[in-house]
Write a protein that holds these residues in place. Structure first.
Motif, short mmCIF file in Angstrom:
data_model
loop_
_atom_site.label_atom_id
_atom_site.label_comp_id
_atom_site.label_asym_id
_atom_site.label_seq_id
_atom_site.Cartn_x
_atom_site.Cartn_y
_atom_site.Cartn_z
N ASP A 99 39.38 81.56 31.31
CA ASP A 99 40.02 80.51 30.49
C ASP A 99 41.47 80.51 30.92
N THR A 100 41.78 80.22 32.41
CA THR A 100 42.97 80.05 32.75
C THR A 100 43.25 78.68 33.42
N PRO A 101 44.51 78.09 33.44
CA PRO A 101 44.77 76.85 34.06
C PRO A 101 44.78 77.35 35.45
N PHE A 102 44.48 76.11 36.31
CA PHE A 102 44.58 76.37 37.93
C PHE A 102 44.93 75.32 38.46
N ALA A 103 45.55 75.42 39.80
CA ALA A 103 45.89 74.43 40.73
C ALA A 103 45.31 74.67 42.23
N LEU A 104 44.97 73.45 42.79
CA LEU A 104 44.08 73.38 43.99
C LEU A 104 44.86 73.28 45.06
N LEU A 105 44.53 73.60 46.43
CA LEU A 105 45.50 73.49 47.51
C LEU A 105 44.46 72.76 48.47
N THR A 106 44.73 71.81 49.01
CA THR A 106 44.01 70.94 50.25
C THR A 106 44.75 71.39 51.27
N PRO A 107 44.04 72.15 52.47
CA PRO A 107 44.71 72.64 53.69
C PRO A 107 44.78 71.52 54.54
N THR A 108 44.00 70.55 54.45
CA THR A 108 44.41 69.06 55.19
C THR A 108 44.62 67.95 54.70
N ALA A 109 44.74 66.63 55.13
CA ALA A 109 44.84 65.54 54.61
C ALA A 109 43.71 65.37 53.60
N VAL A 110 44.05 64.30 52.69
CA VAL A 110 43.37 64.14 51.56
C VAL A 110 41.98 63.29 52.27
N SER A 111 40.67 64.11 51.90
CA SER A 111 39.68 63.32 52.62
C SER A 111 38.92 62.45 51.47
N MET A 112 38.43 61.27 51.72
CA MET A 112 37.63 60.53 50.77
C MET A 112 36.36 60.91 50.27
N ALA A 167 34.27 71.17 36.48
CA ALA A 167 35.25 72.49 36.38
C ALA A 167 36.35 72.19 37.31
N LEU A 168 36.01 71.77 38.72
CA LEU A 168 37.26 71.38 39.56
C LEU A 168 38.00 70.33 39.43
N SER A 169 37.45 69.27 38.73
CA SER A 169 38.39 68.26 38.21
C SER A 169 39.44 68.65 37.04
N GLU A 170 39.18 69.66 36.72
CA GLU A 170 40.08 70.22 35.55
C GLU A 170 41.42 70.88 36.22
N ALA A 171 41.38 70.87 37.46
CA ALA A 171 42.77 71.15 38.23
C ALA A 171 44.04 70.62 37.73
N GLU A 172 45.04 71.46 37.31
CA GLU A 172 46.30 70.52 36.86
C GLU A 172 47.16 70.04 37.88
N LEU A 173 46.99 70.57 39.05
CA LEU A 173 47.75 70.01 40.11
C LEU A 173 47.07 70.21 41.34
N PHE A 174 47.17 69.11 42.39
CA PHE A 174 46.56 69.30 43.70
C PHE A 174 47.72 69.31 44.84
N PHE A 175 47.78 70.37 45.23
CA PHE A 175 48.68 70.46 46.41
C PHE A 175 48.05 70.03 47.59
N VAL A 176 48.41 69.13 48.60
CA VAL A 176 47.72 68.67 49.94
C VAL A 176 48.71 69.03 51.13
N ASN A 177 48.24 69.77 51.87
CA ASN A 177 49.10 70.21 53.07
C ASN A 177 49.06 69.42 54.25
N THR A 178 49.87 68.25 53.68
CA THR A 178 49.98 67.24 54.90
C THR A 178 51.22 66.52 54.60
N ASN A 179 51.33 65.35 55.44
CA ASN A 179 52.72 64.56 55.27
C ASN A 179 52.28 63.08 55.42
N PHE A 180 52.76 62.12 54.76
CA PHE A 180 52.54 60.66 54.78
C PHE A 180 52.65 60.16 56.37
N VAL A 181 53.40 60.87 57.02
CA VAL A 181 53.60 60.38 58.51
C VAL A 181 52.19 60.49 59.28
N PHE A 182 51.49 61.67 58.73
CA PHE A 182 50.34 62.02 59.58
C PHE A 182 48.94 61.52 58.79
#
Length: 293
Positions: free
Chosen positions: A163-176, A247-262
């Motif tokens: 029963d704890t809030p969570f954030a998710l990290l995507t190690p690559t660019a956002v996939s569709m 359950a996964l959609s309840e993530a408070e934040l999504f960190f994406v390990n990418t840059n707009f340049v790539f």
């Protein structure tokens, strides 16, 4: 479930990173089994949080119980080690098959490897919940936030159990497919190529049709993958009325390990934050080599 508001979570992160006077927060890092690129990307965030005075715990498999104590971050984190139902031989066999599949490049071997990876990952997730000692310790810690790898689907189940809030990290660019679905990012296959399609942003008519088909197949495969965890939620009585997707959609934040340049131009929701370069470090000077040697 009592959830933090987006503003409350943002305040925690800002206070932590700005170094303003505040009490230490307690974070749990779920970056996979305890090794590999996904683990190092997740713990990169954990290191920064720990250096700023927070208490950071990393959950890892007993396959890596010996190696974690010898790493340069062994004095930075607290480690909780659970008993794995997956053996080291099974894991190494999977790595070998992934390499072989990449060299062969045929669809049959890729599907076979994906199926094996899904089975072992699901079994590894179950390992956490059948380890009663670890579950008791997780409840006792009273974490403020869980940070987990988006490919490590078990994060959503652990967060609901505690029963704890969570954030998710995507190690690559956002996939569709997976990430864009659970983060509810607007997507349009007419101009945003899927990560695995190999297409560029200048899509022809046939390119758009191909991209749409790939997106549909990926979406079907992801739903099938998540359904296996739905049954696990029912078996373990972890909010069985909610699907793993929810359950996964309840993530408070999504960190994406990418840059707009790539990455390809795409709309992002306010809670999706690009944090490219998590594992990059300053370059080291080249060693001097005597040509005569």
């Amino acid at each position: 479930m009592a959830r933090f508001s987006y503003l409350s979570l943002t305040a925690i992160v800002m206070l932590t990173y700005l170094g303003l006077p505040t009490y230490a927060f307690r974070f749990l890092i779920l970056g996979g089994d305890g090794s590999g690129s996904h683990y190092y990307a997740a713990t990169a965030i954990g290191k920064e949080l720990a250096y700023r005075g927070n208490d950071v715990t990393v959950l890892v498999s007993d396959m890596y119980a010996d190696s974690v104590s010898n790493r340069d971050d062994s004095d930075v984190f607290n480690f909780l080690i659970y008993k794995s139902l997956v053996t080291e031989e099974q894991y190494q066999n999977l790595i070998t098959k992934i390499v072989e599949s990449g060299l062969l490049g045929d669809m049959a071997s890729m599907i076979k490897v994906s199926t094996l990876a899904e089975t072992l990952t699901h079994k590894q997730c179950k390992s956490i919940f059948v380890d009663s000692t670890i579950i008791d310790l997780l409840h006792q810690e009273k974490f403020d936030l869980i940070i987990g790898d988006a490919w490590y689907i078990c994060v959503g189940l652990v967060a609901q159990l505690l029963d704890t809030p969570f954030a998710l990290l995507t190690p690559t660019a956002v996939s569709m497919s997976m990430q864009s679905q659970i983060s509810v990012c607007p997507t349009n296959p007419a101009y945003i190529p899927d990560l695995v399609s190999g297409l560029d942003s200048k899509l022809s008519f046939f390119g758009r049709v191909s991209n749409t088909l790939i997106l549909s197949l990926n979406s079907f495969a992801n739903r099938r993958l998540l359904h296996r965890y739905d049954q696990l939620k029912v078996d373990l009585n972890i909010k069985p009325e909610m699907s793993t997707y929810e359950a996964l959609s309840e993530a408070e934040l999504f960190f994406v390990n990418t840059n707009f340049v790539f990455d390809f131009p795409r709309p992002l929701m306010p809670h999706v934050v690009p944090v490219g370069g998590l594992t990059t470090k300053p370059s080291l000077p080249l060693k001097k080599v005597n040509i005569g040697d």
